[in-house]
Design a protein around this motif. Structure first.
Motif, PDB file in Angstrom:
ATOM      1  N   TYR A   1     -21.276  16.951 -18.586  1.00 41.20           N
ATOM      2  CA  TYR A   1     -22.127  18.105 -18.887  1.00 41.20           C
ATOM      3  C   TYR A   1     -23.542  17.676 -19.281  1.00 41.20           C
ATOM      4  O   TYR A   1     -24.466  18.495 -19.246  1.00 41.20           O
ATOM      5  CB  TYR A   1     -21.502  18.939 -20.004  1.00 41.20           C
TER       6      TYR A   1
ATOM      7  N   LYS B   1     -25.907  14.455 -15.117  1.00 43.05           N
ATOM      8  CA  LYS B   1     -25.659  14.801 -13.723  1.00 43.05           C
ATOM      9  C   LYS B   1     -25.463  13.555 -12.870  1.00 43.05           C
ATOM     10  O   LYS B   1     -24.787  13.594 -11.832  1.00 43.05           O
ATOM     11  CB  LYS B   1     -26.818  15.631 -13.177  1.00 43.05           C
TER      12      LYS B   1
ATOM     13  N   THR C   1     -21.448  21.624  -5.343  1.00 42.39           N
ATOM     14  CA  THR C   1     -22.623  21.621  -6.224  1.00 42.39           C
ATOM     15  C   THR C   1     -22.236  21.138  -7.614  1.00 42.39           C
ATOM     16  O   THR C   1     -21.067  21.213  -8.033  1.00 42.39           O
ATOM     17  CB  THR C   1     -23.234  23.021  -6.339  1.00 42.39           C
ATOM     18  N   TYR C   2     -23.213  20.665  -8.327  1.00 45.51           N
ATOM     19  CA  TYR C   2     -23.006  20.205  -9.697  1.00 45.51           C
ATOM     20  C   TYR C   2     -22.495  21.345 -10.578  1.00 45.51           C
ATOM     21  O   TYR C   2     -21.607  21.158 -11.419  1.00 45.51           O
ATOM     22  CB  TYR C   2     -24.323  19.659 -10.231  1.00 45.51           C
ATOM     23  N   GLU C   3     -23.015  22.562 -10.346  1.00 41.45           N
ATOM     24  CA  GLU C   3     -22.612  23.716 -11.161  1.00 41.45           C
ATOM     25  C   GLU C   3     -21.144  24.053 -10.931  1.00 41.45           C
ATOM     26  O   GLU C   3     -20.392  24.322 -11.898  1.00 41.45           O
ATOM     27  CB  GLU C   3     -23.500  24.916 -10.831  1.00 41.45           C
ATOM     28  N   ASP C   4     -20.700  24.038  -9.671  1.00 44.19           N
ATOM     29  CA  ASP C   4     -19.293  24.321  -9.387  1.00 44.19           C
ATOM     30  C   ASP C   4     -18.383  23.224  -9.950  1.00 44.19           C
ATOM     31  O   ASP C   4     -17.257  23.494 -10.394  1.00 44.19           O
ATOM     32  CB  ASP C   4     -19.081  24.443  -7.880  1.00 44.19           C
TER      33      ASP C   4
ATOM     34  N   GLU D   1     -18.011  23.948 -13.648  1.00 41.87           N
ATOM     35  CA  GLU D   1     -17.220  25.164 -13.853  1.00 41.87           C
ATOM     36  C   GLU D   1     -15.743  24.883 -13.602  1.00 41.87           C
ATOM     37  O   GLU D   1     -14.861  25.395 -14.317  1.00 41.87           O
ATOM     38  CB  GLU D   1     -17.748  26.262 -12.925  1.00 41.87           C
TER      39      GLU D   1
END
Length: 976
Positions: free
Chosen positions: A141, A144, A214-217, A220
């Motif tokens: 978190y 990256k 993606t980094y966000e997925d 999550e």
């Protein structure tokens, strides 16, 4: 006296756990306690017994929802630092500095497991601490760069103009994994069987989809799945349960229960309604020889354990050997070079997979009809119940021996999760087997297995058939198209941004952990290692009718017999026939039994019947001894069969059963070709060693690339040469199996040895009286040269080795063991894996002289070789802190002290005997490890420089990678 169960219930209550059930489990010689942590919802299973090789694992339900491999990337990434342990590679630090006997992480189709094992209580607690913090509080978190390193990122090539490229550890790993036709076939079949559930996806990731993550997925997905109420903790062995439960509650589970979470549900697994999905084709860039097809039949669901055990036994009985009836029908139809089958268990809806390899014209069209016709005959009264009984007996032997290659606690953890993941009340079903075996024996005579054949293969309404079609070039290369489109739409400042990002990533990768971060890691000190574990002695007994190397290892009623026949009387040019002989014995007719009968006898009466050739190098010089080995094992009541069956096979095999002989040759060719593309690091290392090491040159002749070429030649000219070949094999066998030149290695009870020798006496006079030592043939190795080869195989990655003769720089010392750890988990991990993107790398140096650098699933070649050679200057500057260096010492000693199963310990002692490596020398090596200093390591840098400069390089892999090398290899298209 307080009952142990009551004490455990009390410990659990004090630590916030509630014991849900407890049961004696005879199969583990212990008791199982299932608990729930009240506040967090975490589930825990304690498998309590007296095993000191104890283990811990935590598993999460992680069904894939796409092909991005997000759970595989998470498996790698959470082990790259955590809040409590903010170092870059705590996983590597544990490998460097713990007494672990197992340490890894595993991505399955619907779960991710983090298991560890150790013989040391404090070490196990340390490992648990690092793993628990890693999975619940990872640095992903905050950094990256972890996602980019382990998953994927853009890079720019050195070409002008610069071209976009993808890189990343999992990206490269899966490029290598999906170069294997078996893997692609499995994925295609699973998707065809389960088009509506998680099993339609490749949980490891498909490269073309990995780059869509993606980094966000990524973040999550972690948040939704890595949580206590989606976790399963398993403890095994003689652990301090009070201490561990308290630790888990106070440090992780209770604090996590207080964290507010959004209501985010984990991905569902789903249940697939029956489908019939046939004529599924998938193109793959690979050689034509890799054509393959599969039929898959869903075998019910996870909950019917007895039926699944029966299915596993049935598949073994019908398809487990060339003489098994279903496999024999497929081979006799000559539709393919080989057929393999297995039950894919450990998922919610297990299935049987039947694969044919090396397809011939019309193979796919005929495959199903041959299977159905044969199954119909078997289900209608043609099933030989002795086949099933033999498979049952062999399965029981395997479970009793429990030699699965991992620490027992890890194996049990994997088995447990094959039921517990899907049903809270099925935590123990997959480690119980005795009642099911007894039940199946009763049902055998009442048509149970005939009905099972019918349900599985004839009336099943849930099955699929798929085919892999080899192509020379993939015109629809999704990765290439994505890169081209992305770059075409990119402005110059976009390329510069990528260059800047790569520079930042490299800076992060090359930066060292701060002393403050390193100080957070739990470490053992040398005083916690303990004394040398006692090891049973072994000695040569010449009072028996066969000279006997006696071992005294407790083995739970199993006797092991290795017979070593010297190959001194075999010429160098004849060695490939020795390789053929080891493949063929036990699989052809004898003068007294058919191959099918030999197979039946072996399954029913023996644990193992194996034949192989090997070379033992002497530690003091360049001499070696080549052996042909005959290995049998059996329960005490069957030890006479361990001699009589093997003797019959050695003395009376009929090599003139030509069709069966050809089948085995073709199967070996297919297996070797797939090994070149999946384990090329071992192939490259052995080949490079053969350029200078006589023993390695001999190995090449009966199991390496030279043998493969000989094998292909025999197949191509089989019809013209088959009689000559059969006669030659008979002659070679007669010269090897002499009555006066065998050494027996034995472990078991005195009565077991007596029964073996008494049974052997019936055949003793039939052994050849040829004295191999006086034969005109001699095993003389020709002059060796550096061939500097690189072998092209169907793969998207490369495997590279640099090997050298350590003896040229001095005698062996235990310091080399420490150097192997230092380089593998220090320099090479950083340079070849982290910076280079290879999935694996390592260095080893043996007491017999072989020093070897290797890379595994590597996108590079020249760069990797340069990194290998850069290790000497790195060693010269080696400057770890005291705790880090102590860790290297501890882990090196732990590697020597790790407990072995009886068979492995016996084989190690045999190897010591043949190489002249005495227990006293082994003890001295251990002392040298304990006494090793940082100055000793640095002092070896000049020796390492000489090794690297004199080393021999070989590479196996992708055509483009090898052709672009500037190392001036002789390129060899190995399979084409």
């Amino acid at each position: 006296m307080v009952d142990l169960g009551d004490r455990i219930a009390e410990y659990a209550h004090k630590s916030g756990f509630q014991v849900v059930e407890s049961q004696k489990v005879h199969e583990i010689d212990g008791v199982a306690y299932r608990m729930v942590h009240t506040k967090s919802g975490a589930q825990l299973l304690f498998l309590q017994n007296e095993d000191n090789n104890k283990s811990f694992s935590i598993t999460f339900k992680t069904p894939a929802a796409d092909d991005t491999g997000v759970f595989h990337i998470l498996e790698h990434s959470v082990l790259c630092g955590s809040d409590k342990f903010p170092v870059k590679e705590p996983f590597v630090d544990l490998l460097k500095g713990s007494m672990q006997t197992f340490l890894n992480a595993m991505t399955f189709p619907d779960k991710t497991m983090y298991p560890v094992a150790s013989t040391n209580d404090q070490d196990l607690l340390n490992l648990m601490d690092v793993y628990m913090d890693a999975v619940f509080h990872p640095l992903i978190y905050k950094k990256k760069a972890i996602f980019e390193q382990e998953g994927w990122h853009f890079e720019l090539s050195d070409a002008q103009p610069a071209q976009l490229e993808y890189n990343g550890v999992v990206f490269n790993e899966m490029k290598g994994a999906l170069s294997d036709p078996d893997s692609v076939l499995y994925d295609t079949l699973s998707a065809a069987l389960f088009p509506d559930t998680t099993y339609r996806f490749e949980s490891g990731g498909i490269p073309a989809a990995i780059v869509d993550l993606t980094y966000e997925d990524f973040l999550e997905t972690h948040a939704r799945h890595y949580r206590p109420d989606n976790s399963y903790i398993i403890l095994y062995g003689n652990v301090d349960i009070e201490r561990i439960l308290t630790f888990l509650d106070l440090n992780y589970l209770s604090p996590l229960s207080e964290v507010e979470r959004k209501v985010l549900a984990p991905n569902p697994i789903g249940t697939q309604k029956p489908v019939i999905n046939t004529n599924v084709l998938r193109q793959m860039v690979t050689s034509p020889e890799n054509s393959c097809a599969a039929l898959g039949f869903v075998a019910g669901d996870f909950s019917d354990r007895e039926q699944l055990i029966a299915t596993d036994i049935l598949v073994d009985a019908l398809l487990g050997s060339n003489e098994a009836p279903l496999k024999r029908a497929i081979l006799d139809a000559q539709i393919a070079d080989d057929c393999i089958a297995y039950l894919e268990d450990g998922i919610a809806q297990p299935f049987v997979m039947l694969e044919i390899k090396g397809l011939r014209e019309g193979a796919v069209e005929r495959f199903g009809s041959i299977l159905r016709k044969s199954a119909q005959a078997l289900a209608s009264g043609g099933l030989d119940h002795e086949l099933i009984e033999a498979s049952l007996s062999h399965a029981e032997f395997v479970m009793r021996e429990h030699n699965m290659g991992y620490a027992d606690g890890v194996v049990y953890s994997i088995a447990v999760m094959s039921g517990w993941l899907y049903d809270d009340d099925m935590a123990l079903d997959n480690i119980r087997f005795e009642a099911a075996f007894a039940s199946l024996r009763e049902k055998l005579e009442h048509g149970y297995f005939e009905e099972l054949i019918s349900r599985l293969f004839l009336t099943n309404n849930h099955y699929a058939q798929v085919e892999i079609v080899p192509v020379q070039d993939n015109e629809d290369d999704v990765l290439r198209e994505k890169l081209q489109k992305y770059q075409a739409a990119m402005e110059d400042d976009g390329l510069q941004a990528i260059a800047n990002n790569v520079a930042s990533l490299r800076l992060a990768q090359q930066s060292s952990d701060t002393p403050e971060a390193l100080s957070t890691l739990p470490r053992l000190n040398i005083s916690q290692i303990g004394i040398v574990p006692p090891e049973p002695k072994f000695e040569l007994d010449t009072s028996t009718s066969i000279a006997c190397l006696r071992h005294h290892i407790p083995s739970h009623g199993i006797a092991y017999f290795y017979r070593y026949f010297p190959l001194d009387g075999i010429s160098f040019d004849e060695l490939p026939y020795v390789g053929l002989l080891s493949m063929l014995l036990g699989k052809l007719d004898t003068s007294a039994h058919t191959a099918a009968e030999i197979d039946l006898l072996s399954q029913a009466k023996l644990g193992n019947l194996n034949f192989f050739a090997e070379v033992h190098e002497h530690i003091a010089d360049n001499n070696f001894s080549a052996k042909f080995v005959v290995f049998t094992s059996a329960l005490a009541q069957n030890c006479s069969y361990a001699a009589s069956i093997a003797d019959e096979v050695m003395l009376h095999t009929n090599f003139h059963t030509y069709e069966k002989l050809r089948d085995i040759l073709m199967q070996k060719r297919v297996a070797m070709e797939q090994g070149f593309a999946s384990a090329g690091n071992a192939v490259a290392s052995r080949r490079a060693a053969s350029y200078y090491l006589p023993a390695a040159c001999v190995r090449e002749q009966f199991s390496g690339i030279d043998f493969y070429r000989f094998l292909k030649e025999q197949i191509e000219n089989f019809e013209e040469n088959k009689e000559t070949l059969a006669n030659k094999l008979h002659e070679i066998a007669r010269r090897i199996f002499t009555g006066n030149n065998c050494l027996l290695s034995f472990n078991g009870e005195d009565a077991d040895l007596d029964n073996f020798l008494n049974a052997h006496k019936e055949f003793e006079a039939q052994f050849s009286d040829v004295n191999s030592a006086s034969s005109e043939a001699r095993l003389r190795v020709p002059n060796l040269v550096d061939k500097h080869e690189a072998f092209i195989v169907p793969s998207d990655v490369s495997y590279t080795a640099l090997v050298a003769d350590r003896r040229q720089v001095g005698e062996y010392s235990g310091v080399w063991s420490v150097i192997s750890r230092v380089l593998t988990y220090g320099y090479l991990w950083q340079e070849v894996r982290v910076l280079g993107g290879a999935y694996g790398t390592g260095f080893s140096s043996t007491i017999t002289g072989l020093s070897s650098f290797t890379s595994y699933r590597d996108p590079h070649l020249d760069e990797t070789v340069q990194r290998f050679k850069g290790c000497a200057s790195w060693l010269a500057e080696f400057a770890p802190n005291e705790e880090e260096f102590t860790g290297f010492i501890v882990s090196s000693v732990a590697g020597m002290d790790a407990p072995l199963k009886p068979r492995e310990l016996m084989r190690r002692q045999d190897g010591m005997y043949f190489s002249g490596y005495t227990p006293e020398l082994r003890a001295r090596s251990r002392c040298q490890i304990l006494e090793c200093t940082v100055e000793d390591i640095r002092a070896f840098s000049s020796a390492m420089e000489r090794l690297c400069q004199s080393g021999h390089v070989c590479s196996v892999g992708n055509r483009d990678i090898l052709k672009s090398s500037k190392l001036e290899f002789e390129l060899v298209d190995l399979i084409g």
